[in-house]
Design an enzyme around this catalytic site. Structure first.
Site, PDB file in Angstrom:
ATOM      1  N   MET A 148     -12.210   4.933  -0.959  1.00  0.00           N
ATOM      2  CA  MET A 148     -12.884   5.273   0.292  1.00  0.00           C
ATOM      3  C   MET A 148     -13.479   6.665   0.119  1.00  0.00           C
ATOM      4  O   MET A 148     -12.982   7.661   0.661  1.00  0.00           O
ATOM      5  CB  MET A 148     -11.889   5.203   1.448  1.00  0.00           C
ATOM      6  N   MET A 173     -11.882  -5.265   5.477  1.00  0.00           N
ATOM      7  CA  MET A 173     -11.066  -4.318   6.229  1.00  0.00           C
ATOM      8  C   MET A 173     -10.785  -4.888   7.622  1.00  0.00           C
ATOM      9  O   MET A 173     -11.713  -5.238   8.358  1.00  0.00           O
ATOM     10  CB  MET A 173     -11.766  -2.973   6.351  1.00  0.00           C
ATOM     11  N   ASP A 219      -4.797   3.778  -2.027  1.00  0.00           N
ATOM     12  CA  ASP A 219      -5.932   4.218  -1.221  1.00  0.00           C
ATOM     13  C   ASP A 219      -6.366   5.616  -1.638  1.00  0.00           C
ATOM     14  O   ASP A 219      -5.612   6.583  -1.471  1.00  0.00           O
ATOM     15  CB  ASP A 219      -5.567   4.214   0.259  1.00  0.00           C
ATOM     16  N   SER A 271       2.745  -0.201   6.081  1.00  0.00           N
ATOM     17  CA  SER A 271       3.908   0.150   6.895  1.00  0.00           C
ATOM     18  C   SER A 271       4.866  -1.022   7.053  1.00  0.00           C
ATOM     19  O   SER A 271       6.079  -0.824   7.187  1.00  0.00           O
ATOM     20  CB  SER A 271       3.458   0.664   8.269  1.00  0.00           C
ATOM     21  N   ASP A 293      -7.079  -5.968   4.306  1.00  0.00           N
ATOM     22  CA  ASP A 293      -6.360  -4.696   4.363  1.00  0.00           C
ATOM     23  C   ASP A 293      -6.414  -4.136   5.778  1.00  0.00           C
ATOM     24  O   ASP A 293      -7.498  -3.866   6.296  1.00  0.00           O
ATOM     25  CB  ASP A 293      -7.001  -3.712   3.376  1.00  0.00           C
ATOM     26  N   GLY A 294      -5.211  -3.969   6.371  1.00  0.00           N
ATOM     27  CA  GLY A 294      -5.138  -3.324   7.674  1.00  0.00           C
ATOM     28  C   GLY A 294      -4.342  -4.114   8.684  1.00  0.00           C
ATOM     29  O   GLY A 294      -4.738  -5.216   9.072  1.00  0.00           O
ATOM     30  N   GLY A 295      -3.185  -3.594   9.078  1.00  0.00           N
ATOM     31  CA  GLY A 295      -2.400  -4.241  10.120  1.00  0.00           C
ATOM     32  C   GLY A 295      -1.730  -5.533   9.704  1.00  0.00           C
ATOM     33  O   GLY A 295      -1.353  -6.337  10.568  1.00  0.00           O
ATOM     34  N   MET A 325      -8.888   8.524  -0.795  1.00  0.00           N
ATOM     35  CA  MET A 325      -9.746   8.987   0.303  1.00  0.00           C
ATOM     36  C   MET A 325     -10.163  10.429   0.058  1.00  0.00           C
ATOM     37  O   MET A 325      -9.359  11.237  -0.419  1.00  0.00           O
ATOM     38  CB  MET A 325      -8.994   8.896   1.633  1.00  0.00           C
ATOM     39  N   SER A 364       0.834  -1.200   0.000  1.00  0.00           N
ATOM     40  CA  SER A 364       0.000   0.000   0.000  1.00  0.00           C
ATOM     41  C   SER A 364       0.864   1.243   0.000  1.00  0.00           C
ATOM     42  O   SER A 364       1.641   1.468   0.938  1.00  0.00           O
ATOM     43  CB  SER A 364      -0.917   0.012   1.217  1.00  0.00           C
ATOM     44  N   GLY A 398      -9.174   4.615   6.711  1.00  0.00           N
ATOM     45  CA  GLY A 398      -8.864   6.033   6.831  1.00  0.00           C
ATOM     46  C   GLY A 398      -7.402   6.341   7.078  1.00  0.00           C
ATOM     47  O   GLY A 398      -6.889   7.335   6.581  1.00  0.00           O
ATOM     48  N   PHE A 399      -6.731   5.494   7.847  1.00  0.00           N
ATOM     49  CA  PHE A 399      -5.340   5.778   8.201  1.00  0.00           C
ATOM     50  C   PHE A 399      -4.518   4.493   8.194  1.00  0.00           C
ATOM     51  O   PHE A 399      -5.019   3.424   8.561  1.00  0.00           O
ATOM     52  CB  PHE A 399      -5.244   6.430   9.582  1.00  0.00           C
ATOM     53  N   GLY A 400      -3.250   4.602   7.796  1.00  0.00           N
ATOM     54  CA  GLY A 400      -2.347   3.476   7.845  1.00  0.00           C
ATOM     55  C   GLY A 400      -1.751   3.300   9.223  1.00  0.00           C
ATOM     56  O   GLY A 400      -1.896   4.144  10.108  1.00  0.00           O
ATOM     57  N   HIS A 414      -1.361  -1.389  -4.150  1.00  0.00           N
ATOM     58  CA  HIS A 414      -2.601  -0.934  -3.536  1.00  0.00           C
ATOM     59  C   HIS A 414      -2.582   0.585  -3.383  1.00  0.00           C
ATOM     60  O   HIS A 414      -1.646   1.156  -2.795  1.00  0.00           O
ATOM     61  CB  HIS A 414      -2.775  -1.593  -2.162  1.00  0.00           C
ATOM     62  N   HIS A 443      -8.460   1.289  -4.016  1.00  0.00           N
ATOM     63  CA  HIS A 443      -9.468   1.159  -2.963  1.00  0.00           C
ATOM     64  C   HIS A 443     -10.102   2.532  -2.752  1.00  0.00           C
ATOM     65  O   HIS A 443      -9.462   3.442  -2.212  1.00  0.00           O
ATOM     66  CB  HIS A 443      -8.782   0.651  -1.694  1.00  0.00           C
TER      67      HIS A 443
END
Length: 219
Positions: free
Chosen positions: A63, A132, A30, A193, A170-172, A32, A5, A137-139, A28, A61
């Site tokens: 958003m 999700m 994002d 990250s 997606d996420g963490g 937003m 991402s 909204g935030f990485g 990926h 993606h």
């Protein structure tokens, strides 16, 4: 499949940051709008610019509040997979048809607290399901393990032939969480990250792929 991402990349050096994840399956992106989510990132002009500097298929993606208007424009720009949120779409069936007609895969995303069951029939019109595992909204957020029940439900539907979607998360996602997600049935892993915070992003992409493959139990 690993989809780094660029939300975690250096936006001042995007071409270089994209080149740094050679070997990735998807890239990926994002998008937003500061309305659907409380953050503002990039839009269509940047996506068009990215298409000129990489052969990695783009995974956008969206958003945003009005995917019914904007989604097809990303497909027309050459994006490989365009994902919209079920919570934002007015006519998700039409969006899917328009995306496919424009040459893209159609993706549908659900937030962590959005149940899967009401949208199973809708997913028959889609190619990918993006679960999700953080609030969008935030990485850099922590992985929400409860969403894996949703992944398992989707995997069962795919394995039984009731759905044909690719399951994405997606996420963490990092070296500590990717194996659990793979065991639950994820096909494609978005990592921000974990990849761009590493000394060697390309090496990290390869390592994440090895961990997922080893835990998956599927080819």
């Amino acid at each position: 499949m690993i989809a780094p991402s660029i939300l975690s990349a250096d936006f001042a050096r995007l071409a270089d940051e994209v080149a740094a994840v050679r070997g990735a399956d998807w890239l990926h992106v994002d998008v937003m709008d500061a309305h659907f989510v409380p953050n503002l990132t990039i839009g269509l002009p940047v996506v068009e610019a990215l298409r000129k500097v990489t052969d990695i298929p783009l995974d956008c993606h969206l958003m945003i509040d009005d995917p019914d208007t904007w989604a097809v424009r990303y497909a027309e720009a050459g994006v490989h997979n365009v994902t919209v949120h079920v919570e934002a779409a007015e006519d998700p069936v039409k969006i899917a048809k328009d995306l496919r007609a424009a040459g893209a895969l159609a993706g549908l995303s659900v937030k962590p607290n959005t149940p899967l069951e009401p949208y199973v029939e809708l997913l028959r019109h889609y190619d990918t399901l993006l679960v999700m595992s953080v609030e969008p909204g935030f990485g850099g957020q922590r992985f929400i393990p409860d969403v894996l029940e949703k992944v398992r439900a989707a995997r069962r539907l795919v394995d039984s032939g009731e759905l044909t979607v690719l399951v994405e998360i997606d996420g963490g996602i990092n070296e500590e969480t990717i194996e659990r997600a793979a065991e639950a049935g994820v096909d494609c892993f978005v990592a921000g990250s974990a990849v761009y915070g590493a000394p060697d992003p390309a090496k990290t992409v390869a390592q994440l792929r090895r961990l997922a493959a080893g835990a998956s139990g599927r080819s």
